[in-house]
Write a protein that holds these residues in place. Structure first.
Motif, PDB file in Angstrom:
ATOM      1  N   MET A 302     -19.808 -25.242 -67.887  1.00 27.73           N
ATOM      2  CA  MET A 302     -20.002 -26.198 -66.804  1.00 27.73           C
ATOM      3  C   MET A 302     -21.144 -25.823 -65.854  1.00 27.73           C
ATOM      4  O   MET A 302     -21.978 -26.682 -65.605  1.00 27.73           O
ATOM      5  N   PRO A 303     -21.260 -24.612 -65.305  1.00 25.55           N
ATOM      6  CA  PRO A 303     -20.223 -23.581 -65.199  1.00 25.55           C
ATOM      7  C   PRO A 303     -19.426 -23.775 -63.907  1.00 25.55           C
ATOM      8  O   PRO A 303     -19.868 -24.452 -63.004  1.00 25.55           O
ATOM      9  N   TYR A 304     -18.251 -23.165 -63.860  1.00 24.57           N
ATOM     10  CA  TYR A 304     -17.488 -23.176 -62.612  1.00 24.57           C
ATOM     11  C   TYR A 304     -16.615 -21.935 -62.557  1.00 24.57           C
ATOM     12  O   TYR A 304     -16.315 -21.321 -63.586  1.00 24.57           O
ATOM     13  N   GLN A 305     -16.252 -21.546 -61.356  1.00 24.88           N
ATOM     14  CA  GLN A 305     -15.440 -20.357 -61.154  1.00 24.88           C
ATOM     15  C   GLN A 305     -14.004 -20.785 -60.915  1.00 24.88           C
ATOM     16  O   GLN A 305     -13.708 -21.449 -59.921  1.00 24.88           O
ATOM     17  N   ALA A 311      -6.114 -14.488 -55.019  1.00 27.86           N
ATOM     18  CA  ALA A 311      -7.430 -13.896 -54.788  1.00 27.86           C
ATOM     19  C   ALA A 311      -8.349 -14.903 -54.110  1.00 27.86           C
ATOM     20  O   ALA A 311      -8.193 -16.113 -54.259  1.00 27.86           O
ATOM     21  N   GLU A 312      -9.331 -14.381 -53.381  1.00 26.82           N
ATOM     22  CA  GLU A 312     -10.306 -15.219 -52.694  1.00 26.82           C
ATOM     23  C   GLU A 312     -11.561 -15.330 -53.544  1.00 26.82           C
ATOM     24  O   GLU A 312     -12.166 -14.319 -53.908  1.00 26.82           O
ATOM     25  N   GLN A 326     -13.819  -3.151 -50.515  1.00 28.05           N
ATOM     26  CA  GLN A 326     -13.371  -4.487 -50.139  1.00 28.05           C
ATOM     27  C   GLN A 326     -12.529  -5.164 -51.220  1.00 28.05           C
ATOM     28  O   GLN A 326     -12.227  -6.349 -51.118  1.00 28.05           O
ATOM     29  N   ASN A 327     -12.185  -4.426 -52.257  1.00 30.66           N
ATOM     30  CA  ASN A 327     -11.358  -4.950 -53.358  1.00 30.66           C
ATOM     31  C   ASN A 327     -12.010  -6.176 -54.009  1.00 30.66           C
ATOM     32  O   ASN A 327     -11.338  -7.165 -54.320  1.00 30.66           O
ATOM     33  N   ILE A 328     -13.321  -6.093 -54.185  1.00 29.71           N
ATOM     34  CA  ILE A 328     -14.078  -7.181 -54.804  1.00 29.71           C
ATOM     35  C   ILE A 328     -14.386  -6.817 -56.250  1.00 29.71           C
ATOM     36  O   ILE A 328     -14.883  -5.720 -56.531  1.00 29.71           O
ATOM     37  N   TYR A 329     -14.089  -7.755 -57.150  1.00 27.17           N
ATOM     38  CA  TYR A 329     -14.260  -7.494 -58.581  1.00 27.17           C
ATOM     39  C   TYR A 329     -14.856  -8.711 -59.284  1.00 27.17           C
ATOM     40  O   TYR A 329     -14.565  -9.862 -58.924  1.00 27.17           O
ATOM     41  N   TRP A 345     -14.257 -12.162 -57.171  1.00 36.16           N
ATOM     42  CA  TRP A 345     -13.109 -12.468 -56.345  1.00 36.16           C
ATOM     43  C   TRP A 345     -12.759 -11.264 -55.461  1.00 36.16           C
ATOM     44  O   TRP A 345     -12.963 -10.110 -55.865  1.00 36.16           O
ATOM     45  N   ARG A 346     -12.172 -11.547 -54.300  1.00 37.03           N
ATOM     46  CA  ARG A 346     -11.627 -10.486 -53.447  1.00 37.03           C
ATOM     47  C   ARG A 346     -10.106 -10.521 -53.565  1.00 37.03           C
ATOM     48  O   ARG A 346      -9.468 -11.558 -53.358  1.00 37.03           O
ATOM     49  N   PHE A 347      -9.523  -9.379 -53.896  1.00 36.74           N
ATOM     50  CA  PHE A 347      -8.080  -9.255 -54.046  1.00 36.74           C
ATOM     51  C   PHE A 347      -7.489  -8.550 -52.825  1.00 36.74           C
ATOM     52  O   PHE A 347      -8.185  -7.783 -52.144  1.00 36.74           O
ATOM     53  N   PRO A 348      -6.229  -8.805 -52.532  1.00 34.80           N
ATOM     54  CA  PRO A 348      -5.623  -8.190 -51.338  1.00 34.80           C
ATOM     55  C   PRO A 348      -5.496  -6.674 -51.452  1.00 34.80           C
ATOM     56  O   PRO A 348      -5.454  -5.983 -50.431  1.00 34.80           O
TER      57      PRO A 348
END
Length: 406
Positions: A302-305, A311-312, A326-329, A345-348
């Motif tokens: 498409m692309p799309y996330q 997750a943020e 920052q728990n970003i992956y 994404w950022r995870f808690p």
């Protein structure tokens, strides 16, 4: 044992003694929720009844045949794009398909007619070439149509735009004779993709301007798919009013819509698991036991996330060395394709091996488009019934991969 206990909490009525078998055979898995599917079906039936149109299921977006008993409570027909899909309609859905293909092969045509009640041709030349086969077919009545190209679309992604200049889809108005070929009873127009009701309104303006003089010669008009009427912000009443207006202008026409995504929109998820975490120049990637290219191809096309539960979603370039702590992956697939990753994404909390990752809204255009590239196994398919119980509709094995190659 903690992972097994967590799984037992996730799945009602499952015993710990059954967990090992479930983990081995049903992880990863697509989870279709019947309650959400019925919610969409009820809305679609409401639109069909209120607007006096027929809305049919497009197999290209959803073809889980073991759920067809649910669909039959709300709709009567389906649309097929190939002989296999036409057979699925007849043999598993129990009705003659509305079939369209860009190119029919002559040696398959009799069987396609056997499985179809409507057949749409992509070009005048295809219809003329196969017309003798159609005229000799006598098992049951078949209504024939032509796909038309209104040369208008609001689709921004070129890959999904069937009306782009030079498109191979449909007959242009300038190519049609004043009197349609004998036997042609309908037009089929498809130029939407997850579009709002306003897109249909604009499409009809172009369609009627270009093709209006032929509409009195027809019995039906198929407005294709891409009408995402089950999306939360979709103006359903506007859609109904547009279709009612079309009826007033052409009361003799039977109107058909064939959305795919709308039926399975937000009806379930893809449940995956972290199997490794790697780092390169400060960018951390959680590698999963699923693949974007194999199991979620539209994310790359498409692309799309996609949305990840809990997750943020961040801009694609947010995964950098400055994101430490920052728990970003990024999330990476398990194929050898370099681009089989998405995100970030950022995870808690920091991710860990064995942690569950849930991709939301992964039922439409997924199971029908999956591949076994690299021999990677398809996720299993699980149906959660309205009472909360879960049924595994399908698990995949080595033999499924092997038998594609013989």
């Amino acid at each position: 044992m903690s992972r097994h206990i967590a799984l037992a909490r996730l799945i009602p009525n499952i015993q710990l003694s059954d967990i090992k078998h479930f983990v081995t055979h049903v992880r990863p898995y697509y989870l279709l929720q019947e309650s959400l599917l019925r919610r969409n079906l009820e809305l679609i039936k409401y639109v069909a009844d209120a607007a006096d149109v027929e809305i049919i299921l497009a197999f290209k977006a959803f073809a889980l045949w073991r759920t067809f008993s649910i669909f039959r409570q709300y709709i009567r027909h389906t649309t097929a794009s190939s002989l296999c899909e036409a057979r699925l309609s007849l043999e598993e859905f129990g009705s003659l398909a509305h079939t369209y293909s860009p190119a029919y092969e002559e040696d398959e045509m009799h069987e396609i007619l056997h499985c179809s009640g409507h057949v749409t041709f992509n070009s005048l030349s295809q219809y003329e070439h196969l017309r003798p086969v159609c005229e000799s077919f006598s098992e049951h009545p078949v209504s024939y149509g032509l796909r038309i190209n209104p040369e208008y679309s609001e689709i921004e992604t070129e890959l999904y735009n069937p009306c782009a200049p030079g498109s191979r889809f449909g007959v242009l108005a300038e190519q049609l004779p004043e009197q349609l070929p004998q036997g042609i009873e309908g037009f089929h127009c498809h130029c939407h993709c997850e579009s709002p009701a306003s897109a249909l309104q604009h499409t009809l303006e172009h369609l009627e301007a270009k093709f209006g003089r032929w509409l009195p010669q027809l019995k039906w008009l198929n407005l294709g798919g891409g009408h995402l009427m089950t999306r939360k912000d979709y103006d359903v009443e506007h859609l109904i009013n547009i279709l009612k207006g079309l009826h007033r202008r052409y009361p003799h026409l039977r109107i058909i819509l064939e959305p795919g995504s709308a039926f399975a929109w937000q009806t379930g998820s893809l449940v995956a698991e972290v199997v490794d975490i790697v780092e390169n120049h400060g960018i951390r990637t959680a590698i999963l036991n699923v693949s974007f290219t194999c199991h979620m191809p539209d994310c790359l096309e498409m692309p799309y996330q996609p949305e990840v539960r809990g997750a943020e979603s961040l801009p694609f370039d947010a995964a950098s060395g400055s994101a430490q702590g920052q728990n970003i992956y990024r999330l990476g697939g398990n194929s050898c394709l370099s681009g089989d990753y998405m995100g970030c994404w950022r995870f808690p909390e920091p991710l860990r091996i064995g942690q569950q990752i849930v991709f939301e809204d992964m039922i439409h255009y997924t199971t029908v488009k999956t591949t076994m590239f690299n021999g990677i196994m398809h996720p299993s398919i699980v149906l959660e019934h309205t009472d909360g119980s879960r049924e595994t509709l399908r698990t995949f094995t080595y033999e499924d991969y092997r038998d594609r190659m013989d």
